[in-house]
Design an enzyme around this catalytic site. Structure first.
Site, PDB file in Angstrom:
ATOM      1  N   SER A   1     -41.363  57.870  84.190  1.00 27.27           N
ATOM      2  CA  SER A   1     -41.937  57.343  82.962  1.00 27.27           C
ATOM      3  C   SER A   1     -41.447  55.913  82.690  1.00 27.27           C
ATOM      4  CB  SER A   1     -41.612  58.282  81.797  1.00 27.27           C
ATOM      5  OG  SER A   1     -42.373  57.979  80.664  1.00 27.27           O
TER       6      SER A   1
ATOM      7  N   ASP B   1     -53.006  61.955  83.027  1.00 30.24           N
ATOM      8  CA  ASP B   1     -51.845  61.568  82.214  1.00 30.24           C
ATOM      9  C   ASP B   1     -52.299  60.611  81.111  1.00 30.24           C
ATOM     10  OD1 ASP B   1     -49.443  60.682  81.165  1.00 30.24           O
ATOM     11  OD2 ASP B   1     -48.458  60.575  83.106  1.00 30.24           O
TER      12      ASP B   1
ATOM     13  N   HIS C   1     -47.527  64.819  81.522  1.00 28.31           N
ATOM     14  CA  HIS C   1     -46.921  63.532  81.863  1.00 28.31           C
ATOM     15  C   HIS C   1     -45.927  63.678  83.002  1.00 28.31           C
ATOM     16  CE1 HIS C   1     -45.398  59.549  81.521  1.00 28.31           C
ATOM     17  NE2 HIS C   1     -44.266  59.898  80.942  1.00 28.31           N
TER      18      HIS C   1
END
EC number: 3.4.21.-
Length: 665
Positions: free
Chosen positions: A497, A583, A628
């Site tokens: 991320s 995502d 995610h």
């Protein structure tokens, strides 16, 4: 030594007047109930006094107990057979280790929560929501309340459980591994439990009971990752479901929290740097809420309650900045005093530096604690510090096998995050254990931008100080090499991320420090993402990354470190990227663009270098689904480990054999 932001804990004694039941139960937005109550707020001054001494018992209503592993292998709960009880005189650490070694493979797949309420424990067993009596929680004697398969989801699991005060209802938030979408089901508890209602896209939710002993469920609705609406609902003969609050500022999000004693429900309205809290009386939930402090840019605070006192943890330097209801009076505790004196442990996103687990002696570059891994007793935990370019000491946590020799020739896996004031995850993962057992060194770099050393540590690594995190990461890796831990040709880096920003930036600025990199759902195109306000999180993220659309300074600064913007023809480490097809947090488009541009730059460099140049491998692995990050994906774990071993030229036979002990292939 640089002055750090001080945090204060305020205990506010109060006597709440009953404002009268809100007969119309009208919809209230931020503006009309703020104006309605603002005339009740006035500035007050406080004096520094001693913290409360007595530590209370945590309310049975809100107590979370250790989590339980489960598998969705079967529709109904299945009893474990041939399970031998552990000897009573066995050492605690040995018990944990024995359980891990004897646990069925599939039990590492998903971890769910448990909640104790009254005399029952509520949890997930198999694909069912169940409850058992507290004294029987470790046995197989439980009552099935709801079968998750009724929702027709792929491998559903329970993310959160809340029980109504008098145990007439239980609410559970259910989701799947490959999506962030969730469904909240409300189960009526009776001789034959039945699903009373279900709500889609619920984020946070809490129960309270009104003056007429009616259970009221407050919940927040999430749309496109944005959480702005609060609803309240009742069930049974008096069903209703109404929107109660709407946040108008798109840069803020809303979540609900019930104080530990269940006395107040707090509506928390926050962005990355500012917060506002409204109180709902748990005994009169239909009354209008009361504002604690109107939002002030840069002021974060969080509210708890105990024994007729409100406790406010805030980052402001001077408590007189708070405007409080006229019925509030009390004192301040500076958190530099002993945390043990605090009446209870606050579950707050604002954590004082004092509470950081790892303590480092200033000016000392290396410190060995002598601690062993309590699970395996075969690895050593080290605390190191790296001196960044500006002289700031950056903490690291390092794991390696106790009997490892010649650490300079061992492979090294560096992990980094450094964003949003969030601590770098160091939770137990089976794949990390097998790497250490196979001789790897694991290094966790707690760089600026994270939250390990408090709010100032975060502030020093965001907006126009984001490059501090990159400097910290470079210093950490160089310090590791300088202290004899591995070498560049055996050094790998992993991030997920927002951690992809620093990892990608390092690949541009100092690629010679690394041999291989694994990235998961990485944020790599900061500039274009932050200029696209149609994306779900752009407005909420402005306080972290800046606003390049309206601020030229922010735009130019982001250009200096943005991984996508700074790709150039040069040698790069090999990079394995895992991305997710749907995502919403990190759009696939930006990752694909980064990968294509990187491959073009590498091809250009190879052409200029001539024959004999061995180009790095750039792999983009696109996984289906809309979540995610899928931590427990066996396919992802094995692909990443396989990539690292191949890039370093290591034999992966033993590591995959060890993984089979914990993962179901």
């Amino acid at each position: 030594m640089q002055q750090k932001t001080k945090l204060f804990l305020q205990a506010l004694k109060y006597s709440i007047p009953h404002l009268g039941k809100c007969m119309q139960k009208q919809h209230l937005n931020h503006y009309n109930f703020a104006d309605h109550y603002y005339n009740r707020i006035k500035l007050k001054k406080y004096h520094l006094t001693k913290c409360l001494q007595n530590k209370p018992k945590i309310s049975e209503l809100a107590r979370n107990i250790p989590s339980r592993s489960f598998s969705c292998k079967d529709l109904q709960p299945v009893k474990q057979e041939n399970e031998k009880p552990l000897p009573e005189n066995m050492d605690a650490f040995e018990k944990v280790r024995t359980k891990l070694e004897t646990q069925p493979q599939e039990e590492y797949e998903i971890i769910n929560v448990e909640v104790k309420h009254g005399g029952f424990v509520y949890y997930q067993e198999g694909c069912c929501l169940v409850r058992s009596k507290d004294e029987e929680a470790d046995n197989d004697n439980y009552e099935v309340l709801f079968n998750l398969e009724e929702l027709k989801l792929d491998q559903p699991f329970i993310d959160c459980i809340r029980v109504a005060p008098d145990e007439k209802y239980v609410a559970a938030k259910i989701r799947t591994e490959d999506s962030e979408a969730s469904t909240c089901v409300i189960i009526k508890l009776s001789d034959q439990p039945v699903m009373e209602a279900s709500f889609p896209n619920v984020s946070s939710f809490e129960w309270v009971k009104d003056e007429e002993d009616e259970d009221v469920l407050f919940y927040t609705f999430q749309r496109n990752l944005r959480c702005h609406d609060v609803y309240r609902a009742t069930f049974g003969d008096n069903k209703r479901n109404e929107r109660f609050y709407t946040e108008k500022d798109p840069s803020y999000f809303v979540f609900l929290y019930l104080t530990k004693d269940s006395r107040f429900l707090t509506i928390n309205i926050m962005n990355k740097t500012t917060s506002e809290v409204w109180l709902i009386d748990g005994l009169s939930p239909w009354d209008p809420p009361v504002l604690i402090q109107k939002r002030i840019h840069g002021v974060l605070y969080y509210v708890e309650h105990r024994d007729d006192e409100l406790y406010i943890l805030t980052n402001v330097g001077e408590p007189t900045e708070f405007k409080l209801p006229p019925w509030a009076c009390g004192f301040i505790m500076d958190t530099n005093s002993d945390p043990k004196n605090c009446p209870f442990q606050l579950c707050s996103p604002i954590r004082p530096p004092k509470y950081y687990t790892y303590k480092f002696a200033e000016g000392k570059l290396f410190e060995e604690t002598g601690h062993e891994d309590p699970i395996t007793k075969t690895s050593r935990v080290l605390r190191l510090e790296a001196k960044s370019k500006d002289g700031k000491l950056v903490p690291m946590t390092v794991f390696h096998k106790t009997d490892s020799e010649d650490l300079q020739k061992k492979p090294l896996l560096v992990q980094v995050y450094g964003a949003y004031g969030i601590d770098l995850k160091m939770n137990f993962r089976p794949e990390r254990r097998v790497l250490v057992d196979d001789g790897w060194i694991l290094a966790y770099c707690h760089v600026r931008g994270g939250g390990e050393l408090g709010l100032q540590w975060h502030a020093d690594g965001r907006l126009t100080k984001k490059l501090n995190g990159l400097a910290d990461l470079e210093a950490c890796i160089k310090t590791l090499h300088g202290q004899g831990f591995s070498q560049p040709s055996l050094t790998t880096l992993t991030a997920f991320s927002a951690g992809g920003v620093l990892a990608g930036a390092l690949c541009n600025s100092n690629p010679e420090l690394l041999r291989a990199v694994t990235l998961e759902a990485p944020f790599l195109d900061v500039l274009n993402t932050m200029m696209d306000t149609t994306l779900p999180l752009t407005l909420e993220e402005l306080e972290e990354w800046g606003n390049p659309s309206s601020d030229e300074k922010h735009k130019n600064y982001i250009k200096h470190y943005c991984p996508y913007q700074n790709i150039k023809p040069q040698h790069y480490p090999s990079i394995h990227i895992t991305a997710y097809e749907n995502d919403e947090r990190v759009p696939l488009k930006g990752i694909v663009s980064y990968t294509e541009k990187l491959k073009e730059a590498i091809a250009e460099h190879a052409k200029d270098t001539g024959e004999g140049y061995q180009s790095p491998n750039i792999i983009l692995d696109i996984q289906p689904g809309g979540n995610h990050v899928i931590e427990d994906s066996h396919k992802k774990i094995t692909a990443q480990i396989k990539f690292l071993y191949e890039e370093l030229g290591l034999d992966s036979t033993s590591v995959f054999e060890d993984l089979k002990k914990y993962l179901k292939f």
